[in-house]
Design a protein around this motif. Structure first.
Motif, PDB file in Angstrom:
ATOM      1  N   SER A 176     -47.609  12.245 -42.798  1.00 54.35           N
ATOM      2  CA  SER A 176     -47.814  11.036 -43.587  1.00 54.35           C
ATOM      3  C   SER A 176     -47.739   9.794 -42.724  1.00 54.35           C
ATOM      4  O   SER A 176     -47.031   9.745 -41.719  1.00 54.35           O
ATOM      5  CB  SER A 176     -46.760  10.943 -44.694  1.00 54.35           C
ATOM      6  OG  SER A 176     -45.492  10.639 -44.144  1.00 54.35           O
ATOM      7  N   GLU A 232     -46.336   7.182 -43.674  1.00 52.51           N
ATOM      8  CA  GLU A 232     -44.990   6.642 -43.859  1.00 52.51           C
ATOM      9  C   GLU A 232     -44.063   7.117 -42.733  1.00 52.51           C
ATOM     10  O   GLU A 232     -43.263   6.348 -42.196  1.00 52.51           O
ATOM     11  CB  GLU A 232     -44.442   7.077 -45.224  1.00 52.51           C
ATOM     12  CG  GLU A 232     -45.136   6.414 -46.414  1.00 52.51           C
ATOM     13  CD  GLU A 232     -46.395   7.142 -46.886  1.00 52.51           C
ATOM     14  OE1 GLU A 232     -46.955   6.741 -47.915  1.00 52.51           O
ATOM     15  OE2 GLU A 232     -46.814   8.115 -46.222  1.00 52.51           O
ATOM     16  N   SER A 276     -51.991  11.821 -44.215  1.00 51.19           N
ATOM     17  CA  SER A 276     -51.807  11.566 -45.647  1.00 51.19           C
ATOM     18  C   SER A 276     -51.088  10.233 -45.863  1.00 51.19           C
ATOM     19  O   SER A 276     -50.356   9.758 -44.992  1.00 51.19           O
ATOM     20  CB  SER A 276     -50.997  12.693 -46.296  1.00 51.19           C
ATOM     21  OG  SER A 276     -51.676  13.922 -46.201  1.00 51.19           O
ATOM     22  N   ARG A 277     -51.308   9.685 -47.030  1.00 51.97           N
ATOM     23  CA  ARG A 277     -50.556   8.501 -47.446  1.00 51.97           C
ATOM     24  C   ARG A 277     -49.968   8.799 -48.816  1.00 51.97           C
ATOM     25  O   ARG A 277     -50.685   8.849 -49.819  1.00 51.97           O
ATOM     26  CB  ARG A 277     -51.461   7.266 -47.511  1.00 51.97           C
ATOM     27  CG  ARG A 277     -50.700   5.984 -47.824  1.00 51.97           C
ATOM     28  CD  ARG A 277     -51.621   4.786 -47.903  1.00 51.97           C
ATOM     29  NE  ARG A 277     -50.881   3.557 -48.166  1.00 51.97           N
ATOM     30  CZ  ARG A 277     -51.436   2.385 -48.438  1.00 51.97           C
ATOM     31  NH1 ARG A 277     -52.764   2.275 -48.477  1.00 51.97           N
ATOM     32  NH2 ARG A 277     -50.687   1.331 -48.664  1.00 51.97           N
ATOM     33  N   HIS A 278     -48.655   9.022 -48.858  1.00 47.35           N
ATOM     34  CA  HIS A 278     -48.010   9.423 -50.100  1.00 47.35           C
ATOM     35  C   HIS A 278     -48.085   8.343 -51.165  1.00 47.35           C
ATOM     36  O   HIS A 278     -48.154   8.647 -52.362  1.00 47.35           O
ATOM     37  CB  HIS A 278     -46.546   9.784 -49.832  1.00 47.35           C
ATOM     38  CG  HIS A 278     -46.379  10.991 -48.949  1.00 47.35           C
ATOM     39  ND1 HIS A 278     -47.215  12.076 -48.996  1.00 47.35           N
ATOM     40  CD2 HIS A 278     -45.451  11.274 -47.986  1.00 47.35           C
ATOM     41  CE1 HIS A 278     -46.829  12.984 -48.119  1.00 47.35           C
ATOM     42  NE2 HIS A 278     -45.769  12.520 -47.484  1.00 47.35           N
ATOM     43  N   GLU A 279     -48.073   7.090 -50.743  1.00 46.80           N
ATOM     44  CA  GLU A 279     -48.063   5.970 -51.690  1.00 46.80           C
ATOM     45  C   GLU A 279     -49.271   6.006 -52.618  1.00 46.80           C
ATOM     46  O   GLU A 279     -49.179   5.616 -53.788  1.00 46.80           O
ATOM     47  CB  GLU A 279     -48.056   4.647 -50.913  1.00 46.80           C
ATOM     48  CG  GLU A 279     -46.852   4.483 -49.989  1.00 46.80           C
ATOM     49  CD  GLU A 279     -47.132   3.540 -48.819  1.00 46.80           C
ATOM     50  OE1 GLU A 279     -46.153   3.033 -48.247  1.00 46.80           O
ATOM     51  OE2 GLU A 279     -48.312   3.332 -48.488  1.00 46.80           O
ATOM     52  N   ARG A 320     -51.520   8.908 -52.561  1.00 43.84           N
ATOM     53  CA  ARG A 320     -51.962  10.305 -52.642  1.00 43.84           C
ATOM     54  C   ARG A 320     -53.369  10.457 -52.032  1.00 43.84           C
ATOM     55  O   ARG A 320     -54.279  11.027 -52.625  1.00 43.84           O
ATOM     56  CB  ARG A 320     -51.940  10.801 -54.090  1.00 43.84           C
ATOM     57  CG  ARG A 320     -50.552  10.768 -54.718  1.00 43.84           C
ATOM     58  CD  ARG A 320     -50.599  11.132 -56.181  1.00 43.84           C
ATOM     59  NE  ARG A 320     -50.712  12.584 -56.367  1.00 43.84           N
ATOM     60  CZ  ARG A 320     -50.961  13.163 -57.546  1.00 43.84           C
ATOM     61  NH1 ARG A 320     -51.152  12.401 -58.616  1.00 43.84           N
ATOM     62  NH2 ARG A 320     -51.043  14.468 -57.650  1.00 43.84           N
ATOM     63  N   LYS A 374     -55.639  11.459 -48.347  1.00 42.58           N
ATOM     64  CA  LYS A 374     -55.629  12.197 -47.092  1.00 42.58           C
ATOM     65  C   LYS A 374     -56.955  11.926 -46.393  1.00 42.58           C
ATOM     66  O   LYS A 374     -58.022  12.209 -46.941  1.00 42.58           O
ATOM     67  CB  LYS A 374     -55.454  13.701 -47.343  1.00 42.58           C
ATOM     68  CG  LYS A 374     -55.299  14.525 -46.067  1.00 42.58           C
ATOM     69  CD  LYS A 374     -54.992  15.983 -46.378  1.00 42.58           C
ATOM     70  CE  LYS A 374     -54.801  16.773 -45.088  1.00 42.58           C
ATOM     71  NZ  LYS A 374     -54.491  18.203 -45.337  1.00 42.58           N
ATOM     72  N   ALA A 432     -53.832  16.551 -50.950  1.00 44.41           N
ATOM     73  CA  ALA A 432     -53.293  15.244 -51.330  1.00 44.41           C
ATOM     74  C   ALA A 432     -52.718  15.259 -52.740  1.00 44.41           C
ATOM     75  O   ALA A 432     -51.682  14.629 -53.011  1.00 44.41           O
ATOM     76  CB  ALA A 432     -54.387  14.179 -51.215  1.00 44.41           C
ATOM     77  N   GLY A 468     -50.283  19.178 -52.613  1.00 41.66           N
ATOM     78  CA  GLY A 468     -49.435  19.566 -51.497  1.00 41.66           C
ATOM     79  C   GLY A 468     -49.708  20.940 -50.936  1.00 41.66           C
ATOM     80  O   GLY A 468     -48.890  21.476 -50.175  1.00 41.66           O
TER      81      GLY A 468
END
Length: 380
Positions: free
Chosen positions: A70, A72, A149-152, A154, A156, A269, A272
């Protein structure tokens, strides 16, 4: 064959005991940031080998690059790298650790947020870095690409432009891998080849035969690689196949697809799922929906890889797709969305995302949101 320029500056250091060569491969005087995943390298002896090889080098450690790395986490590593004023990176892990390290290397040469590099799709500069590969799958150890990925949000996405200076591949480090990770790595390798091979016929005999050689090897070594026998030659072939599947060698001058990957990225994304696991689900759906477009190559694939030469052309294609799905199942992987509890809501969201981006993937540039929906529906 189309015009092309082939360039790959990564030195491949392959074989038993090669981790010890780190001390000579990394220039003296470097301030090294060593990046890791969740800690499996402490259990399999790789951490001890790396630590011993780097004695005398000034080094710092960053742990916690997750599967599907990620941005992050990358931001934290970039902050540490700046604090310690590092000037060389060493990724110790699988494709996720390497991909994350690629963005760290680029992020340390960029004033803005690392996600901006991903959105641009291309790194403009990077710190020098190298890798010690522990999980064969992505080929990231010898190519310029990475997927973050960017979790904020969702998301990829992929970006390019960061080659390792060198990569160490010791097949003995694969002995401790869980069966599931090996299975996903085999699927990842197989579909990497299909994305560059299963397009249109008559482009290049050389590229076709090289690709088929890797496909044959993966099929041949898969049962023993999953058996836990710790056979060095088997794991050598598996490890090298994963690298050669995506170091640009087999796509010189030929068209490529990558629709399966782009759909698979969205499944990761949103849910998971491990990357290789998504490809085992989506690949055969792509073949079903685009069978007319890929008609000639599906026949070639069926005959040369699966030995399917009898029956009408349509029957042969049906059997080729079925045999490919059977191969993925033999790895112990799901081949249908329903097996993972994924249904209409996810299909609708992926279609929406494709349409919002205005994308059209595939060798013919025709895998739009609507076609992605059809492919996913063919995977239910």
């Amino acid at each position: 064959m189309n015009n092309f320029i082939y360039y790959n500056p990564t030195r491949l250091v392959f074989g038993k005991g090669t981790i010890a060569r780190l001390s000579k491969l990394i220039p003296a005087g470097k301030r090294i940031l060593v990046t890791f995943g969740g800690g499996s390298v402490r259990k399999n002896g790789v951490y001890d080998q790396v630590t011993k090889a780097l004695e005398g080098h000034e080094r710092f450690e960053f742990w916690g690059i997750e599967p599907n790395p990620s941005v992050e986490t990358v931001r934290e590593a970039v902050a540490l790298g700046r604090e310690k004023q590092v000037d060389f990176l060493l990724a110790v892990g699988g494709g996720s650790v390497i991909d994350g390290t690629k963005l760290i290397a680029a992020g340390l040469c960029y004033e803005g947020d690392p996600w901006e590099i991903v959105l641009k799709g291309q790194a403009s500069a990077q710190l020098p870095f190298a890798t010690v590969l522990t999980l064969p799958a992505t080929g990231s150890e010898m190519n310029s690409g990475a997927v973050i990925s960017r979790h904020e949000t969702r998301e990829k996405r992929a970006f390019y432009g960061t080659y390792p200076q060198f990569s160490i591949l010791d097949p003995e480090v694969t002995y401790s891998l869980p069966k599931r990770q090996i299975a996903c790595g085999l699927a990842d390798t197989f579909v990497h080849v299909l994305e560059q091979y299963l397009t249109t016929t008559g482009q290049s005999r050389v590229m076709g035969r090289w690709a088929e050689g890797i496909l044959h090897t993966v099929v041949e070594v898969a049962p023993r690689a999953l058996s836990g026998e710790h056979d060095y030659d088997t794991m050598s072939d598996y490890m090298l196949s994963a690298t050669l599947a995506l170091n640009d060698m087999i796509r010189m001058g030929v068209t490529q697809d990558w629709a399966t990957h782009m759909i698979g990225h969205e499944l990761t994304a949103l849910h998971g799922l491990t990357h290789g696991a998504t490809l085992a689900i989506v690949a055969c759906g792509t073949m079903r929906v685009l069978r007319d477009q890929k008609h000639g190559k599906l026949l070639q694939f069926g005959e040369r890889i699966w030995g399917i030469a009898d029956g009408t052309e349509e029957e042969r294609i049906d059997r080729t797709i079925a045999r490919t799905e059977e191969f993925f199942r033999s790895l112990g992987l799901s081949t249908r969305l329903s097996q993972e509890g994924i249904g209409e809501a996810t299909i609708a969201e992926i279609e929406r995302r494709f349409n919002a981006e205005g994308v059209a993937y595939g060798e013919a540039g025709n895998v739009t949101g609507a076609v992605a929906r059809r492919i996913l529906e063919a995977c239910l």
